[in-house]
Design a protein around this motif. Structure first.
Motif, PDB file in Angstrom:
ATOM      1  N   VAL A 204       0.838  -1.200   0.000  1.00 31.52           N
ATOM      2  CA  VAL A 204       0.000   0.000   0.000  1.00 31.52           C
ATOM      3  C   VAL A 204       0.871   1.247   0.000  1.00 31.52           C
ATOM      4  N   GLU A 205       1.927   1.231   0.795  1.00 32.71           N
ATOM      5  CA  GLU A 205       2.778   2.426   0.870  1.00 32.71           C
ATOM      6  C   GLU A 205       3.487   2.695  -0.459  1.00 32.71           C
ATOM      7  N   ARG A 206       3.805   1.652  -1.203  1.00 33.78           N
ATOM      8  CA  ARG A 206       4.407   1.867  -2.514  1.00 33.78           C
ATOM      9  C   ARG A 206       3.459   2.680  -3.403  1.00 33.78           C
ATOM     10  N   LEU A 207       2.165   2.392  -3.311  1.00 32.98           N
ATOM     11  CA  LEU A 207       1.185   3.171  -4.067  1.00 32.98           C
ATOM     12  C   LEU A 207       1.152   4.616  -3.588  1.00 32.98           C
ATOM     13  N   LEU A 208       1.206   4.814  -2.279  1.00 33.83           N
ATOM     14  CA  LEU A 208       1.158   6.164  -1.720  1.00 33.83           C
ATOM     15  C   LEU A 208       2.372   6.982  -2.150  1.00 33.83           C
ATOM     16  N   ILE A 209       3.531   6.387  -2.098  1.00 36.59           N
ATOM     17  CA  ILE A 209       4.758   7.100  -2.505  1.00 36.59           C
ATOM     18  C   ILE A 209       4.733   7.357  -4.010  1.00 36.59           C
ATOM     19  N   ARG A 210       4.240   6.393  -4.764  1.00 37.08           N
ATOM     20  CA  ARG A 210       4.156   6.585  -6.219  1.00 37.08           C
ATOM     21  C   ARG A 210       3.220   7.735  -6.573  1.00 37.08           C
ATOM     22  N   GLN A 211       2.121   7.878  -5.815  1.00 37.13           N
ATOM     23  CA  GLN A 211       1.132   8.916  -6.120  1.00 37.13           C
ATOM     24  C   GLN A 211       1.507  10.279  -5.553  1.00 37.13           C
ATOM     25  N   THR A 212       2.213  10.314  -4.408  1.00 44.04           N
ATOM     26  CA  THR A 212       2.459  11.596  -3.732  1.00 44.04           C
ATOM     27  C   THR A 212       3.927  11.923  -3.518  1.00 44.04           C
ATOM     28  N   GLY A 213       4.789  10.915  -3.550  1.00 45.53           N
ATOM     29  CA  GLY A 213       6.202  11.166  -3.244  1.00 45.53           C
ATOM     30  C   GLY A 213       6.485  11.247  -1.762  1.00 45.53           C
ATOM     31  N   VAL A 214       5.486  10.984  -0.920  1.00 48.34           N
ATOM     32  CA  VAL A 214       5.621  11.137   0.530  1.00 48.34           C
ATOM     33  C   VAL A 214       5.226   9.829   1.200  1.00 48.34           C
ATOM     34  N   SER A 215       6.027   9.382   2.171  1.00 51.41           N
ATOM     35  CA  SER A 215       5.740   8.133   2.869  1.00 51.41           C
ATOM     36  C   SER A 215       4.634   8.326   3.903  1.00 51.41           C
ATOM     37  N   THR A 216       4.099   7.218   4.385  1.00 47.57           N
ATOM     38  CA  THR A 216       3.050   7.276   5.404  1.00 47.57           C
ATOM     39  C   THR A 216       3.542   7.999   6.651  1.00 47.57           C
ATOM     40  N   LYS A 217       4.733   7.647   7.107  1.00 47.01           N
ATOM     41  CA  LYS A 217       5.261   8.279   8.314  1.00 47.01           C
ATOM     42  C   LYS A 217       5.444   9.776   8.111  1.00 47.01           C
ATOM     43  N   GLU A 218       5.898  10.191   6.942  1.00 48.97           N
ATOM     44  CA  GLU A 218       6.063  11.621   6.678  1.00 48.97           C
ATOM     45  C   GLU A 218       4.727  12.347   6.663  1.00 48.97           C
ATOM     46  N   TRP A 219       3.718  11.736   6.063  1.00 51.74           N
ATOM     47  CA  TRP A 219       2.378  12.313   6.098  1.00 51.74           C
ATOM     48  C   TRP A 219       1.932  12.520   7.538  1.00 51.74           C
ATOM     49  N   PHE A 220       2.079  11.478   8.354  1.00 54.05           N
ATOM     50  CA  PHE A 220       1.620  11.557   9.739  1.00 54.05           C
ATOM     51  C   PHE A 220       2.410  12.594  10.536  1.00 54.05           C
TER      52      PHE A 220
ATOM     53  N   PHE B 152      -6.653   7.636   1.850  1.00 57.53           N
ATOM     54  CA  PHE B 152      -7.400   6.785   0.917  1.00 57.53           C
ATOM     55  C   PHE B 152      -7.576   7.483  -0.430  1.00 57.53           C
ATOM     56  N   TYR B 153      -7.881   8.782  -0.389  1.00 59.52           N
ATOM     57  CA  TYR B 153      -8.181   9.499  -1.627  1.00 59.52           C
ATOM     58  C   TYR B 153      -6.938   9.768  -2.468  1.00 59.52           C
ATOM     59  N   GLU B 154      -5.764   9.616  -1.877  1.00 55.08           N
ATOM     60  CA  GLU B 154      -4.534   9.767  -2.643  1.00 55.08           C
ATOM     61  C   GLU B 154      -4.255   8.552  -3.514  1.00 55.08           C
ATOM     62  N   ILE B 155      -4.773   7.400  -3.122  1.00 57.34           N
ATOM     63  CA  ILE B 155      -4.414   6.167  -3.836  1.00 57.34           C
ATOM     64  C   ILE B 155      -5.616   5.405  -4.387  1.00 57.34           C
ATOM     65  N   ALA B 156      -6.842   5.870  -4.076  1.00 63.67           N
ATOM     66  CA  ALA B 156      -8.029   5.095  -4.434  1.00 63.67           C
ATOM     67  C   ALA B 156      -8.166   4.870  -5.932  1.00 63.67           C
ATOM     68  N   GLN B 157      -7.667   5.812  -6.738  1.00 67.73           N
ATOM     69  CA  GLN B 157      -7.779   5.680  -8.192  1.00 67.73           C
ATOM     70  C   GLN B 157      -6.536   5.090  -8.836  1.00 67.73           C
ATOM     71  N   ALA B 158      -5.553   4.736  -8.017  1.00 66.18           N
ATOM     72  CA  ALA B 158      -4.299   4.199  -8.553  1.00 66.18           C
ATOM     73  C   ALA B 158      -4.507   2.775  -9.065  1.00 66.18           C
ATOM     74  N   GLU B 159      -3.810   2.444 -10.133  1.00 62.82           N
ATOM     75  CA  GLU B 159      -3.879   1.090 -10.675  1.00 62.82           C
ATOM     76  C   GLU B 159      -3.356   0.101  -9.643  1.00 62.82           C
ATOM     77  N   GLY B 160      -4.088  -0.980  -9.451  1.00 67.32           N
ATOM     78  CA  GLY B 160      -3.662  -2.004  -8.505  1.00 67.32           C
ATOM     79  C   GLY B 160      -3.944  -1.659  -7.057  1.00 67.32           C
ATOM     80  N   PHE B 161      -4.961  -0.841  -6.804  1.00 60.62           N
ATOM     81  CA  PHE B 161      -5.242  -0.382  -5.438  1.00 60.62           C
ATOM     82  C   PHE B 161      -6.001  -1.408  -4.602  1.00 60.62           C
ATOM     83  N   ASN B 162      -7.056  -2.005  -5.148  1.00 59.99           N
ATOM     84  CA  ASN B 162      -8.017  -2.756  -4.338  1.00 59.99           C
ATOM     85  C   ASN B 162      -7.417  -3.931  -3.582  1.00 59.99           C
ATOM     86  N   ASP B 163      -6.652  -4.773  -4.253  1.00 60.21           N
ATOM     87  CA  ASP B 163      -6.168  -5.995  -3.606  1.00 60.21           C
ATOM     88  C   ASP B 163      -5.237  -5.704  -2.427  1.00 60.21           C
ATOM     89  N   PRO B 164      -4.186  -4.889  -2.589  1.00 66.34           N
ATOM     90  CA  PRO B 164      -3.310  -4.659  -1.436  1.00 66.34           C
ATOM     91  C   PRO B 164      -3.990  -3.906  -0.302  1.00 66.34           C
TER      92      PRO B 164
END
Length: 506
Positions: free
Chosen positions: A144-160, A260-272
């Motif tokens: 999931v975090e790979r999708l977040l970084i791919r979409q925003t360039g920012v890791s989960t910990k950095e967001w938090f 969720f809204y940063e990655i919901a439309q990303a390809e390959g989102f649902n399964d991970p």
């Protein structure tokens, strides 16, 4: 029906209010009622009143939206002192009632329970640490975090970290700079600027979004508030870095569940994403239901003939009963949360009905001996757990029950199971609160009583408070994954209102 004429008195009143001063006042009022221990009092002109008794957080959020849309830089009034706020608040309540019309029918009242629940109940959550850790763990799972970084360039910990530090500053004032330096918590400027870009918008953009979302009918007060997506507002075009935040709570939710809204439309989102939530829920079960009193079985694929099946997500077994659990990460759409139209509500609730049927099918296979679960003759209680809250009241509860019954018949499943194996739908947050009570009382004692009489449709949290109050009150305040909090998000970063009791003690 467009009832804009009924809205105009509020619009005209708010045009007399100063935009910046009133946004600052919204911030003050929200801070005054947001903290559980707050006893802030205001002077009415005749005496002091306790603010929390007169003002609700969801009303403040609606007023923030309306002030941003209608107040002007030339306005001469502001929302403090209290009589100015009371005048606006009374007008807002009048408009809300007028939008419904002179007499609400029983059907309208039932249908309105859906948006009312989604408007009011989220603000009644008083403890945030467990919820924040839930989203941190779900979004920091590697796939999931790979999708977040791919979409925003920012890791989960950095967001938090940026979000928490920002909320900490916003506890003391309504303004913050988009150039705020967070290198002290190891966040490079490029990353923090990315987060601020995602959290902020100029006033004109906010006003346009409010206008686009507005509905001048009986859903007026429930319509989506664009401040939820971008809670920081730029009021000065010459200094776009100067941002105002009327509702700091929205910052915290935006950098946690709002990812969720940063990655919901990303390809390959649902399964991970679904797998991450399922894995997280397994950790909650392990923390709550100890061996050897309980046995926990995780999903394992199996075959029926040539058909490959995934199996139920989790099974918890004790000496008297079995709990079969299906985890669902899907959330109700924004439009459905504000809907009073049964057709719109039903489209979303149908998803939960399908989840219940999927669970019953898995149970059928388990009872037939096709799975790794060692069959026993103890009662089975099916449970669908959702990552987000689905407040099932009135129309939505009725549509779910009808949808499940219809789909049971279509799938040739035994309708008597609805009585012998009654299902429950609960949010993950409510289950986290209630699961220690279930563990102490036992699966059968809890769910058998839950499904007796008219309690079947009660939210499990309120059922536990009513029937197992001593155990519930003693166990509900636990902090899940406290060691991980201390390692990942130290108290030096947490806003004071989010620190654990242990951290605040001398």
């Amino acid at each position: 029906m467009n009832n804009y004429l009924r809205y105009k008195p509020l619009r005209n009143l708010l045009r007399q209010y100063n935009l910046q001063d009133s946004i600052d006042d919204i911030w003050w009022y929200f801070q005054a009622v947001d903290h559980h221990s707050s006893n802030e009092k205001v002077w009415t002109g005749q005496g002091f009143i306790k603010l929390k008794a007169e003002l609700h957080k969801w009303e403040i959020a609606i007023l923030a939206r309306e002030i941003a849309l209608n107040a002007t830089p030339r306005g001469t009034l502001r929302l403090r002192p209290w009589p100015n706020m009371a005048r606006v608040l009374n007008m807002l309540r009048t408009v809300t009632n007028d939008m419904v019309g002179p007499a609400m029918t029983p059907d309208q009242a039932c249908n309105s329970l859906n948006p009312t629940g989604h408007l009011q109940f989220p603000w009644q959550r008083t403890r945030q640490l467990n919820a924040l850790m839930r989203y941190f763990k779900v979004f920091s799972e590697p796939d999931v975090e790979r999708l977040l970084i791919r979409q925003t360039g920012v890791s989960t910990k950095e967001w938090f970290l940026v979000g928490f530090a920002t909320v900490g500053l916003l506890q003391h004032k309504c303004t913050i700079s988009a150039h705020q330096d967070y290198r002290s918590v190891a966040i490079e400027l490029e990353r923090s600027k990315t987060v601020f870009d995602k959290l902020s918008q100029p006033l004109e953009e906010l006003q346009s979004k409010v206008n686009d979302a507005a509905r001048y009918d009986d859903t007026w007060m429930y319509t989506w508030n664009p401040l939820e997506a971008k809670p920081l507002v730029g009021l000065d075009l010459t200094h776009p870095e100067r941002l105002h935040c009327p509702i700091p709570h929205y910052v915290m939710s935006r950098v946690s569940q709002g990812l969720f809204y940063e990655i919901a439309q990303a390809e390959g989102f649902n399964d991970p994403f679904g797998a991450s939530f399922q894995a997280y829920f397994g950790e909650v079960l392990s923390k709550t239901f100890p061996s050897p009193q309980f046995t926990i079985y995780e999903e394992r694929e199996y075959k029926v003939g040539r058909a490959r099946k995934d199996g139920v997500d989790w099974i918890v077994t004790d000496a008297r009963a079995n709990l079969f659990v299906e985890c669902k990460a899907k959330r109700m759409t924004v439009g459905a949360k504000s809907a009073v139209d049964p057709a719109i509500i039903g489209q979303q609730v149908d998803y939960l009905a399908k989840a219940v049927i999927q669970l019953y099918k898995n149970i059928a296979d388990a009872l037939a001996g096709h799975t790794h679960w060692p069959r026993n003759d103890r009662p089975i209680f099916p449970l669908v757990v959702t990552l987000e809250d689905w407040y099932l009241f009135g129309t939505s509860a009725y549509l779910l029950a009808e949808g499940v019954r219809k789909k049971m018949a279509e799938a040739n499943l035994d309708l008597s199971w609805l009585d012998s194996m009654p299902y429950t739908v609960a949010s993950c947050e409510d289950f986290e609160d209630v699961s220690p009570t279930i563990a102490e009382e036992g699966i059968h004692a809890f769910f058998n009583l839950k499904h007796s009489g008219d309690q079947q449709r009660w939210m499990i949290k309120y059922f536990a408070k009513e029937h197992f109050n001593e155990v519930y009150q003693r166990t509900v305040h636990r902090h899940l994954f406290k060691d991980e909090w201390d390692r990942i998000l130290p108290d030096s970063v947490l806003p004071s209102g989010l620190k654990t009791p242990e951290s605040n003690s001398p």
